[in-house]
Design a protein around this motif. Structure first.
Motif, short mmCIF file in Angstrom:
data_model
loop_
_atom_site.label_atom_id
_atom_site.label_comp_id
_atom_site.label_asym_id
_atom_site.label_seq_id
_atom_site.Cartn_x
_atom_site.Cartn_y
_atom_site.Cartn_z
N LYS A 550 0.82 -1.21 0.00
CA LYS A 550 0.00 0.00 0.00
C LYS A 550 0.85 1.26 0.00
N MET A 551 1.95 1.24 0.76
CA MET A 551 2.81 2.42 0.84
C MET A 551 3.48 2.68 -0.51
N VAL A 552 4.00 1.62 -1.17
CA VAL A 552 4.64 1.79 -2.47
C VAL A 552 3.64 2.25 -3.51
N GLU A 553 2.41 1.76 -3.43
CA GLU A 553 1.37 2.18 -4.37
C GLU A 553 1.07 3.66 -4.23
N GLN A 554 1.01 4.14 -2.99
CA GLN A 554 0.75 5.57 -2.76
C GLN A 554 1.91 6.44 -3.26
N LYS A 555 3.14 5.91 -3.16
CA LYS A 555 4.31 6.68 -3.58
C LYS A 555 4.44 6.72 -5.10
N THR A 556 4.23 5.59 -5.75
CA THR A 556 4.48 5.48 -7.19
C THR A 556 3.22 5.53 -8.03
N GLY A 557 2.05 5.23 -7.44
CA GLY A 557 0.82 5.18 -8.22
C GLY A 557 0.67 3.90 -9.02
N TRP A 560 1.43 -2.73 -6.56
CA TRP A 560 2.50 -3.64 -6.18
C TRP A 560 1.94 -4.71 -5.25
#
Length: 584
Positions: A550-557, A560
Motif C-alpha cells: 500500500k505504501m509503495v502504491e501511494q508513492k508510485t501510483g 505492487w
C-alpha cells in the motif's frame, strides 16, 4: 416423613404381574395443581379420567429411556464404544453421561443375554422372556420412533404421481432407487449424542450375537435373530430419515452416528470369533474362575472397518444380504444424493473422502452382484427378500425390480464435485507449488499425486457400484456459462456474458434453466493483496507485506504486491542463505 412413607407403601400392592402403582390423581398432585383441577372438571361433566397402571419395572424403564431425551444436545463428541481415549476432549464428557452409558451396557447384557444362564432363555426367545421384549420395545418407541410420523411409501408415491399428473405428464415414469431420497417425508427431530451412542451399542450387541452366523439360515430358515427382526423396520426408518435430514457439515451431527451404526449392520462378517489366549494374564483369570466356580468364557469381538480395510465377505453370507436387501440399497441411494454436499476443499477434503471410501469399500464386486440379483428378483433366495419386505411393511420401497444403475446421476454429481475441487486446487497453485507437485509426481508421492490416486480408486469403485460406462471420466465443467443439453442444437448461441456480467438474455437463460453456471469457474476478483491468508504464509509477514504494498502504491501510483515475502519457503531459503554466508 414417616407418615408419608407409610402412605406411599400402602398405595403399592402386590399382584401376579409385580408391584403396581394405584395412586389416584388426588394422591399424585397437590390441591392447587392444574392437572387435578382439570380432572375434577371432567368428573363433574361425567367424563372418566385416564389412568395407567404400571409395575415398577415398566415405570423405571420408561423413566430411564426418557431421561436423555429431556437433555439439551451436548457439545462433546464421545469416543466409540469400547475404546478409551485419554484426551482433553474425552475428559469433557459429563460424569452423569458416562454413568448412564455404562449402566445402559449392563442393561443390554442383562435384558438381552447371549447364552443360556441357569433357567434363562437365549436372548429374545419370546414369548417366554417378557422383560426382554419390554426392554427392546421401549427402546424402539422412545428412541427410534421419535423422529416424527414417517409417511408410508404408498402415501408418498401417490403424492408424487398426483404432482406429476398435475404438471401435465401423461406417462408416469418407473419408480426406482433414485427416488429413495424423495420417499422420506417427516418432520425431523435429531436425537441427542447420548441416544446416538446407545443406539450404536445396541447394533454392536446384536451383531455380536452368536445366533448370527453362517449356519443360522440352515437351521432356522431365517438369518436374523428375533431382536434384529424386530429392530429392522425402526432402524431402517432411523437410518434413512437421518441420512435425509441431518446435517453433514458438523462433526457431531447425527448423520455420522447413523452412518456408523448402518455400516456395522451391513458387515456382520467383521466379527472375530473368540480365540484361546494362553498369556499369563488370561491363565490367571481361568485359574481364579475355576477356583471361584465362575468360568470366564472368551468373547467375540467386532472390527470397525476403516476405509482401507479389506472386506472379509464370503458367499456364505449372501442370505444375510437377502434378509436385509433394502437396508443395503435404500440408504445407499440416499447417501449418494447427500454426498455431493460434502466439503472437498483443502481443509475438509480428507475427512470427506474417508467417509466416502468407508461406504464404498463395503460394496465389493461380490456384494454388488448379490445386491443386484436380489433387487431384480433373479436370485434363489426370494423368500428371504419377501420376508424383508414383509418386515418393513408399509415403509418398504415401491414394488417391482429395482436397480443400482438408477443412481448414476447422483454418483456422477459426487465424482464431478470431487474432481472439480481437486482441479480448482491444482489451478490455484503458485509457481513454487506447481514445481513441487511436478517433482513429487515423478516419484509418485506427495499431496497432489496422493489425491489423484484417491480419485482413481473412488472412480473404479463408483463404476462397479452403479455400473458407469468404462470410458466415463469426471470433469469439472467448463470455465464459462454454457448452454445445457436441454437446448436445441439449431438454436443460435447468444451472448450471455458481457464484461464479466450476465446480460438480460443470460439472466433469462439461467432462470429458465436453459443455461447453467459452473461454481468451479468462480475466481478471485479484486486486489490480491487482500486475499485470505494461505496455509503457506506467515501471518505477521502478510500484514507487513500488505502495508508495504500500500505504501509503495501511494508513492508510485502503481499496483505492487509483496505478498510473496510472506511465503514460508522463500523465508526459509533466505534464512539458509544468510546462515551459509555467516558460516563461510
Amino acid at each position: 416423613l414417616k407418615a408419608q412413607g407409610h402412605q406411599q407403601l400402602s398405595l403399592m400392592k402386590l399382584s401376579p404381574r409385580g408391584f403396581q402403582s394405584t395412586l389416584s390423581p388426588q394422591q399424585m398432585y397437590s390441591p392447587k395443581s392444574p392437572v387435578l383441577k382439570a380432572n375434577e372438571e371432567k368428573q363433574r361433566q361425567g367424563q372418566t379420567c385416564p389412568s395407567v397402571i404400571l409395575n415398577m419395572l415398566e415405570h423405571y424403564l420408561f423413566t430411564y429411556f426418557r431421561f436423555p431425551m429431556s437433555k439439551p444436545i451436548s457439545k462433546y463428541s464421545p469416543a466409540p464404544a469400547g475404546v478409551y481415549v485419554h484426551s482433553p476432549q474425552r475428559e469433557k464428557e459429563p460424569y452423569g453421561d458416562a454413568v448412564y452409558y455404562s449402566l445402559f451396557r449392563k442393561y443390554l447384557r442383562h435384558f438381552l443375554p447371549y447364552e443360556k444362564d441357569d433357567n434363562r432363555h437365549i436372548a429374545l426367545s419370546w414369548p417366554e422372556n417378557r422383560e426382554s421384549e419390554l426392554f427392546i420395545r421401549t427402546l424402539i418407541t422412545m428412541w427410534l420412533e421419535t423422529q416424527g410420523k414417517v409417511k408410508s411409501t404408498g402415501q408418498v408415491v401417490d403424492a408424487i404421481i398426483d404432482r406429476q399428473r398435475r404438471a401435465g405428464m401423461r406417462e408416469i415414469p418407473k419408480l426406482d432407487l433414485d427416488v429413495a431420497y424423495d420417499l422420506i417425508v417427516v418432520r425431523y427431530d435429531p436425537p441427542v449424542q447420548q441416544i446416538q451412542r446407545c443406539i450404536r451399542s445396541v447394533i454392536v450387541h446384536f451383531i455380536l450375537d452368536p445366533v448370527l452366523n453362517k449356519d443360522t439360515v440352515k437351521e432356522t430358515g431365517w438369518f436374523l435373530s428375533n431382536a434384529m427382526t424386530i429392530l429392522q423396520q425402526p432402524f431402517f426408518n432411523y437410518v434413512r430419515t437421518t441420512f435425509r435430514h441431518a446435517s453433514i457439515h458438523q462433526s457431531e451431527s447425527p448423520f455420522f452416528g447413523a452412518l456408523e451404526a448402518w455400516l456395522i449392520w451391513l458387515e456382520p462378517w467383521n466379527v472375530n470369533e473368540p480365540k484361546r489366549d494362553f498369556s499369563p494374564r488370561h491363565a490367571t483369570q481361568r485359574i481364579m474362575g475355576n477356583v471361584s466356580g465362575t468360568k470366564v468364557a472368551p468373547k467375540r469381538t467386532l472390527t470397525i472397518a476403516k476405509q482401507n480395510y479389506k472386506s472379509r465377505y464370503s458367499p456364505e453370507w449372501e442370505p444375510y444380504i437377502a434378509a436385509n436387501i433394502h437396508l443395503y440399497a435404500t440408504p445407499l441411494a440416499i447417501f449418494l444424493r447427500r454426498s455431493r454436499e460434502f466439503d472437498f476443499s483443502a481443509n475438509k477434503r480428507q475427512r470427506s473422502m474417508r467417509t466416502i471410501q468407508r461406504v464404498f469399500r463395503v460394496f465389493t464386486p461380490q456384494v454388488v452382484d448379490a445386491v443386484s440379483r436380489h433387487l431384480s428378483g433373479s436370485s434363489g433366495l426370494s423368500h428371504l427378500v419377501q420376508r424383508n419386505v414383509h418386515t418393513l411393511g408399509r415403509f418398504a420401497p415401491p414394488a417391482g425390480p429395482l436397480s443400482l444403475p438408477s443412481c448414476q446421476t447422483d454418483m456422477k454429481a459426487l465424482l464431478e464435485e470431487i474432481y472439480g475441487q481437486h482441479m480448482k486446487k491444482t489451478q490455484n497453485l503458485d509457481m513454487i507449488e506447481k514445481f513441487e507437485a511436478y517433482v513429487e509426481g515423478l516419484f509418485n508421492y506427495g499431496v497432489v499425486a496422493g489425491e489423484e490416486r484417491e480419485i482413481t480408486k473412488v472412480l473404479e469403485q463408483a463404476r462397479l457400484i452403479v455400473q458407469l460406462p468404462p470410458d466415463y471420466t469426471p470433469h469439472a465443467g467448463s470455465q464459462q456459462l454454457t448452454i445445457s443439453t436441454s437446448a436445441t442444437e439449431t438454436q443460435e448461441t447468444k451472448e450471455l456474458v458481457r464484461n464479466g456480467k450476465l446480460t438480460e438474455e443470460g439472466i433469462r437463460s439461467v432462470i429458465t434453466g436453459a443455461a447453467k453456471m459452473d461454481p468451479f469457474s468462480v475466481c478471485f476478483v479484486g486486489d490480491t493483496n487482500n486475499a485470505r491468508l494461505g496455509t503457506h504464509e506467515i501471518p505477521i509477514l502478510v500484514e507487513l507485506a500488505k502495508w508495504l504494498s500500500k505504501m509503495v502504491e501511494q508513492k508510485t501510483g502503481v499496483l505492487w504486491n509483496f505478498r510473496f515475502i510472506a511465503d514460508q519457503r522463500i523465508v526459509a531459503v533466505l534464512l539458509l542463505s544468510i546462515v551459509w554466508k555467516v558460516l563461510l
